[in-house]
Design an enzyme around this catalytic site. Structure first.
Site, mmCIF file in Angstrom:
data_model
loop_
_atom_site.group_PDB
_atom_site.id
_atom_site.type_symbol
_atom_site.label_atom_id
_atom_site.label_comp_id
_atom_site.label_asym_id
_atom_site.label_seq_id
_atom_site.Cartn_x
_atom_site.Cartn_y
_atom_site.Cartn_z
ATOM 1 N N ASN A 139 2.469 -4.648 -14.351
ATOM 2 C CA ASN A 139 1.464 -5.676 -14.669
ATOM 3 C C ASN A 139 0.364 -5.741 -13.608
ATOM 4 O O ASN A 139 -0.370 -6.714 -13.559
ATOM 5 C CB ASN A 139 2.123 -7.045 -14.844
ATOM 6 C CG ASN A 139 2.886 -7.501 -13.623
ATOM 7 O OD1 ASN A 139 3.122 -6.728 -12.696
ATOM 8 N ND2 ASN A 139 3.293 -8.757 -13.607
ATOM 9 N N SER B 76 0.822 -1.208 0.000
ATOM 10 C CA SER B 76 0.000 0.000 0.000
ATOM 11 C C SER B 76 0.859 1.262 0.000
ATOM 12 O O SER B 76 0.430 2.308 -0.495
ATOM 13 C CB SER B 76 -0.958 0.002 1.196
ATOM 14 O OG SER B 76 -0.237 -0.048 2.402
ATOM 15 N N ASP C 42 3.477 -19.151 -11.162
ATOM 16 C CA ASP C 42 2.939 -20.496 -10.938
ATOM 17 C C ASP C 42 4.041 -21.449 -10.496
ATOM 18 O O ASP C 42 5.217 -21.095 -10.464
ATOM 19 C CB ASP C 42 2.176 -21.017 -12.164
ATOM 20 C CG ASP C 42 3.062 -21.278 -13.362
ATOM 21 O OD1 ASP C 42 4.235 -21.679 -13.195
ATOM 22 O OD2 ASP C 42 2.586 -21.090 -14.495
ATOM 23 N N TYR D 93 7.581 -22.182 -12.270
ATOM 24 C CA TYR D 93 8.698 -21.234 -12.208
ATOM 25 C C TYR D 93 9.431 -21.485 -10.891
ATOM 26 O O TYR D 93 9.231 -20.793 -9.898
ATOM 27 C CB TYR D 93 8.153 -19.800 -12.282
ATOM 28 C CG TYR D 93 9.201 -18.738 -12.518
ATOM 29 C CD1 TYR D 93 9.829 -18.613 -13.752
ATOM 30 C CD2 TYR D 93 9.551 -17.851 -11.519
ATOM 31 C CE1 TYR D 93 10.778 -17.629 -13.975
ATOM 32 C CE2 TYR D 93 10.488 -16.856 -11.726
ATOM 33 C CZ TYR D 93 11.100 -16.753 -12.957
ATOM 34 O OH TYR D 93 12.041 -15.777 -13.174
ATOM 35 N N PHE E 166 11.063 -11.117 -9.962
ATOM 36 C CA PHE E 166 11.264 -9.697 -10.252
ATOM 37 C C PHE E 166 9.920 -8.995 -10.127
ATOM 38 O O PHE E 166 8.875 -9.618 -10.262
ATOM 39 C CB PHE E 166 11.773 -9.504 -11.685
ATOM 40 C CG PHE E 166 13.178 -9.976 -11.913
ATOM 41 C CD1 PHE E 166 14.229 -9.075 -11.946
ATOM 42 C CD2 PHE E 166 13.455 -11.324 -12.108
ATOM 43 C CE1 PHE E 166 15.534 -9.507 -12.166
ATOM 44 C CE2 PHE E 166 14.744 -11.772 -12.320
ATOM 45 C CZ PHE E 166 15.787 -10.858 -12.359
#
Length: 143
Positions: free
Chosen positions: A75, A63, A81, A84, A92
């Site tokens: 993004n 926040s 998931d 990875y 990152f």
């Protein structure tokens, strides 16, 4: 639940789950970053995490991220998931600087939470829905 984690930096504080405070776990910058307004940067978070099968992590800004650093997450929410999970799969956070700023090693810049995958869904096409109509997009909170 035990979660395997590999650290890429000895300078960042180790992840900590604080029971009773929040389900979200803070992530920290693993390198110093200097950004000019409008710059894009993938900021390394210094960790790779092996999530259990059937789980994913959602990475979101804290926040205070914008207030403290003037960056937004490019993004909006990142999804990591369980595939990875290798030794070189460092996490990152992609950011865009809205003002000139500096982020230092160990600054808390985002957070994550682990979720179970969505159950398998089957969509059924219908002519009408049975729920109460709310009036469409943007219809709540008007005057």
């Amino acid at each position: 639940m035990n979660i395997k984690i590999k650290y890429f930096s000895d300078e960042i504080t180790r992840l900590e789950y604080i029971d009773g405070k929040s389900d979200w776990i803070d992530l920290r910058a693993a390198e110093d970053v200097v950004l000019k307004k409008g710059d894009f940067k993938l900021i390394p978070l210094g960790v790779a995490i092996e999530l259990p099968a059937g789980y994913e992590a959602h990475v979101a800004p804290r926040s205070s991220t914008y207030k403290n650093f003037g960056v937004i997450q490019a993004n909006s929410v990142g999804i990591v998931d369980e595939s990875y999970c290798g030794d070189n799969d460092q996490w990152f956070v992609p950011v865009i600087a809205m003002r000139d700023t500096e982020i230092h090693v160990n600054d808390r810049i985002c957070q994550f939470r682990i979720f179970e995958h969505q159950p398998k869904l089957e969509f059924v096409e219908v002519e009408h829905l049975t729920g109460k109509d709310r009036g469409g997009f943007g219809s709540t909170g008007v005057n």
